[in-house]
Design a protein around this motif. Structure first.
Motif, PDB file in Angstrom:
ATOM      1  N   ILE A  66       0.852  -1.239   0.278  1.00 31.57           N
ATOM      2  CA  ILE A  66      -0.053   0.227   0.043  1.00 31.57           C
ATOM      3  C   ILE A  66       0.692   1.127  -0.484  1.00 31.57           C
ATOM      4  CG2 ILE A  66      -1.310   1.457   1.256  1.00 31.57           C
ATOM      5  CD1 ILE A  66      -2.612  -0.855   2.560  1.00 31.57           C
ATOM      6  N   ILE A  67       0.481   1.935  -1.152  1.00 27.59           N
ATOM      7  CA  ILE A  67       1.638   3.995  -0.924  1.00 27.59           C
ATOM      8  C   ILE A  67       0.063   4.438  -0.494  1.00 27.59           C
ATOM      9  CG2 ILE A  67       2.298   5.425  -2.594  1.00 27.59           C
ATOM     10  CD1 ILE A  67       3.340   2.971  -3.691  1.00 27.59           C
ATOM     11  N   LEU A  68       0.097   5.788   0.791  1.00 24.50           N
ATOM     12  CA  LEU A  68      -0.572   6.131   0.964  1.00 24.50           C
ATOM     13  C   LEU A  68       0.018   8.011   0.833  1.00 24.50           C
ATOM     14  CD1 LEU A  68      -1.437   5.050   4.787  1.00 24.50           C
ATOM     15  CD2 LEU A  68      -2.099   4.689   2.013  1.00 24.50           C
ATOM     16  N   ILE A  69      -0.726   8.428   0.186  1.00 22.49           N
ATOM     17  CA  ILE A  69      -0.155   9.721  -0.051  1.00 22.49           C
ATOM     18  C   ILE A  69      -1.014  10.820   0.475  1.00 22.49           C
ATOM     19  CG2 ILE A  69      -0.861  11.701  -1.452  1.00 22.49           C
ATOM     20  CD1 ILE A  69      -0.932   9.437  -4.515  1.00 22.49           C
ATOM     21  N   CYS A  70      -0.110  11.274   1.692  1.00 23.14           N
ATOM     22  CA  CYS A  70      -0.507  12.175   3.007  1.00 23.14           C
ATOM     23  C   CYS A  70      -0.058  13.432   2.097  1.00 23.14           C
ATOM     24  CB  CYS A  70      -0.140  11.168   3.562  1.00 23.14           C
ATOM     25  SG  CYS A  70      -0.341   9.487   4.249  1.00 23.14           S
ATOM     26  N   VAL A  71      -0.364  14.215   1.599  1.00 22.13           N
ATOM     27  CA  VAL A  71      -0.538  15.498   1.136  1.00 22.13           C
ATOM     28  C   VAL A  71      -1.617  16.138   1.596  1.00 22.13           C
ATOM     29  CG1 VAL A  71       1.848  14.728  -0.135  1.00 22.13           C
ATOM     30  CG2 VAL A  71      -0.313  15.159  -0.944  1.00 22.13           C
ATOM     31  N   SER A  72      -0.803  17.578   0.695  1.00 20.01           N
ATOM     32  CA  SER A  72      -2.092  18.842   0.931  1.00 20.01           C
ATOM     33  C   SER A  72      -2.989  18.233  -0.631  1.00 20.01           C
ATOM     34  CB  SER A  72      -1.560  20.377   0.111  1.00 20.01           C
ATOM     35  OG  SER A  72      -1.094  20.452  -1.214  1.00 20.01           O
ATOM     36  N   ASP A  73      -4.258  18.432  -0.405  1.00 20.28           N
ATOM     37  CA  ASP A  73      -5.261  18.464  -1.424  1.00 20.28           C
ATOM     38  C   ASP A  73      -4.789  18.120  -2.366  1.00 20.28           C
ATOM     39  OD1 ASP A  73      -7.091  17.398   0.895  1.00 20.28           O
ATOM     40  OD2 ASP A  73      -8.176  18.732   0.862  1.00 20.28           O
ATOM     41  N   ASP A  74      -4.418  19.967  -2.841  1.00 15.41           N
ATOM     42  CA  ASP A  74      -3.681  20.510  -4.223  1.00 15.41           C
ATOM     43  C   ASP A  74      -2.612  19.669  -4.922  1.00 15.41           C
ATOM     44  OD1 ASP A  74      -6.166  22.307  -3.895  1.00 15.41           O
ATOM     45  OD2 ASP A  74      -4.697  24.228  -3.254  1.00 15.41           O
ATOM     46  N   ALA A  75      -2.246  18.776  -3.867  1.00 11.92           N
ATOM     47  CA  ALA A  75      -1.476  18.111  -4.501  1.00 11.92           C
ATOM     48  C   ALA A  75      -0.802  16.395  -5.149  1.00 11.92           C
ATOM     49  CB  ALA A  75       0.398  18.028  -3.497  1.00 11.92           C
ATOM     50  N   ILE A  76      -2.607  16.257  -4.681  1.00  9.66           N
ATOM     51  CA  ILE A  76      -2.879  15.454  -5.211  1.00  9.66           C
ATOM     52  C   ILE A  76      -2.244  14.251  -6.300  1.00  9.66           C
ATOM     53  CG2 ILE A  76      -4.727  12.870  -4.611  1.00  9.66           C
ATOM     54  CD1 ILE A  76      -5.224  14.428  -2.090  1.00  9.66           C
ATOM     55  N   SER A  77      -3.417  15.037  -7.215  1.00  9.75           N
ATOM     56  CA  SER A  77      -3.396  14.946  -8.086  1.00  9.75           C
ATOM     57  C   SER A  77      -2.289  14.716  -9.390  1.00  9.75           C
ATOM     58  CB  SER A  77      -3.956  15.692  -9.851  1.00  9.75           C
ATOM     59  OG  SER A  77      -4.098  16.643  -8.726  1.00  9.75           O
ATOM     60  N   GLU A  78      -0.837  16.503  -8.930  1.00 10.33           N
ATOM     61  CA  GLU A  78       0.593  16.679  -9.576  1.00 10.33           C
ATOM     62  C   GLU A  78       1.137  15.023  -8.999  1.00 10.33           C
ATOM     63  OE1 GLU A  78       3.895  18.936  -8.510  1.00 10.33           O
ATOM     64  OE2 GLU A  78       2.268  19.679  -7.645  1.00 10.33           O
ATOM     65  N   VAL A  79       0.956  14.441  -7.348  1.00 18.01           N
ATOM     66  CA  VAL A  79       2.005  13.062  -7.500  1.00 18.01           C
ATOM     67  C   VAL A  79       1.363  12.164  -7.682  1.00 18.01           C
ATOM     68  CG1 VAL A  79       1.314  11.467  -5.184  1.00 18.01           C
ATOM     69  CG2 VAL A  79       2.345  14.242  -5.069  1.00 18.01           C
ATOM     70  N   ALA A  80      -0.155  11.798  -8.513  1.00 22.86           N
ATOM     71  CA  ALA A  80      -0.467  10.261  -8.775  1.00 22.86           C
ATOM     72  C   ALA A  80       0.031  10.689 -10.395  1.00 22.86           C
ATOM     73  CB  ALA A  80      -2.188  10.946  -8.896  1.00 22.86           C
ATOM     74  N   LYS A  81       0.342  12.151 -10.958  1.00 20.22           N
ATOM     75  CA  LYS A  81       0.718  12.041 -12.049  1.00 20.22           C
ATOM     76  C   LYS A  81       2.440  11.708 -11.954  1.00 20.22           C
ATOM     77  CE  LYS A  81      -2.271  15.763 -13.942  1.00 20.22           C
ATOM     78  NZ  LYS A  81      -1.924  16.907 -14.402  1.00 20.22           N
ATOM     79  N   GLU A  82       2.922  11.430 -11.402  1.00 17.39           N
ATOM     80  CA  GLU A  82       4.273  11.559 -11.501  1.00 17.39           C
ATOM     81  C   GLU A  82       4.450  10.102 -10.797  1.00 17.39           C
ATOM     82  OE1 GLU A  82       6.323  14.641  -9.449  1.00 17.39           O
ATOM     83  OE2 GLU A  82       5.158  16.704 -10.525  1.00 17.39           O
ATOM     84  N   ILE A  83       3.872   9.650  -9.796  1.00 13.74           N
ATOM     85  CA  ILE A  83       4.193   8.852  -9.150  1.00 13.74           C
ATOM     86  C   ILE A  83       4.326   6.787  -9.990  1.00 13.74           C
ATOM     87  CG2 ILE A  83       2.395   7.646  -8.425  1.00 13.74           C
ATOM     88  CD1 ILE A  83       3.490   7.352  -5.966  1.00 13.74           C
ATOM     89  N   ILE A  84       5.602   6.220 -10.141  1.00 11.59           N
ATOM     90  CA  ILE A  84       5.495   5.260 -10.894  1.00 11.59           C
ATOM     91  C   ILE A  84       5.278   3.640  -9.442  1.00 11.59           C
ATOM     92  CG2 ILE A  84       7.129   4.014 -12.109  1.00 11.59           C
ATOM     93  CD1 ILE A  84       8.976   6.289 -13.217  1.00 11.59           C
TER      94      ILE A  84
END
Length: 271
Positions: A66-84
């Motif tokens: 499991i990978i948990l994204i615990c960042v600010s709301d506005d940064a979630i989609s940016e992480v989703a675009k960049e993560i491998i």
């Protein structure tokens, strides 16, 4: 026996600060932490048992469940675009306000939401097992996996879709953020007159306890519910040099009056 999961944490803010140690206290392993601030990342990893720092979002060779994204709301989609992502891992964010679809950009086998309904501050420790966790996932197997994982951390775990969670988060803002801001305003008024804010502590504690015991409708008191217009106007006079506080006082008092004393056509209760 519950399955033990290997977890990666993205983010080093308040949610990660409390959630990552709770995950390990439940017997799981936080394998790696990623964040933009290495100093804050080091502080978080000092709370963990041997987690490694991740300098980038390439998790393709990271063996986690499991990978948990615990960042600010506005940064979630940016992480989703960049993560491998590695094969088989579930990608989930911890936001109450953002829909699960924020992760649709990521090439994940499954994605979801792992939302802890609580206010987090690094300076205040919290009993994570008492926090409700709201779960959503893009597939049945991922949903069950996240529900099982959450159940090892918290006593209260429920499935909830994005539409319901939006209203839950809205309600939480009213109940938590707005009420705390009102206490900030109260403390500022007290301070301006050389008064000790601690004098209000018993009142604040009783207000919260009473609201939880008998419900907010029954717990409401004060000059507005009594239609004590003279007191309301006297308070507004005290705020004549602070229009921001006066506007809030007037608006909230009027809403309380309207809620409990809806006027007839012949009556008008406006301040």
């Amino acid at each position: 026996m519950n399955k033990l999961y290997k977890v990666a944490i993205i983010g080093t803010g308040n949610v990660a600060w409390h959630l990552a140690p709770a995950i390990e206290n439940a017997g799981h392993k936080v394998m790696t932490v990623y964040g933009r601030d290495a100093k804050r990342g080091a502080q978080l990893m000092n709370r963990l048992y041997g987690a490694e720092w991740k300098p980038d979002l390439d998790f393709s060779d990271t063996k986690v469940d499991i990978i948990l994204i615990c960042v600010s709301d506005d940064a979630i989609s940016e992480v989703a675009k960049e993560i491998i992502l590695p094969d088989g891992a579930i990608l989930a964010h911890t936001s109450g306000a953002k829909p699960m679809g924020e992760l649709s950009f990521a090439a994940a086998d499954a994605h979801g939401v792992f939302y802890p309904l609580q206010t987090f501050s690094k300076r205040k420790e919290i009993e994570v097992e008492e926090i409700p966790f709201l779960i959503e996932a893009s597939s049945d197997w991922a949903s069950q996996k996240l529900l099982n994982f959450a159940a090892t951390i918290s006593q209260t775990v429920r499935a909830m879709d994005s539409a319901q969670r939006r209203y839950l988060h809205l309600s939480a803002v009213f109940a938590c953020n707005f009420s705390n801001f009102m206490m900030l305003r109260a403390s500022q008024i007290m301070e301006s007159q050389g008064l000790d804010f601690e004098l209000l502590h018993p009142l604040i504690a009783e207000t919260v306890n009473k609201t939880l015991e008998i419900g907010p409708k029954a717990a409401q008191t004060g000059p507005a519910i009594r239609k004590d217009v003279q007191t309301l106007e006297a308070h507004l006079d005290l705020l004549e040099d602070d229009m921001d506080k006066a506007k809030v006082y007037r608006a909230l008092s009027q809403q309380i009056i309207d809620e409990w004393h809806r006027p007839s056509e012949e009556e008008e209760w406006e301040l």
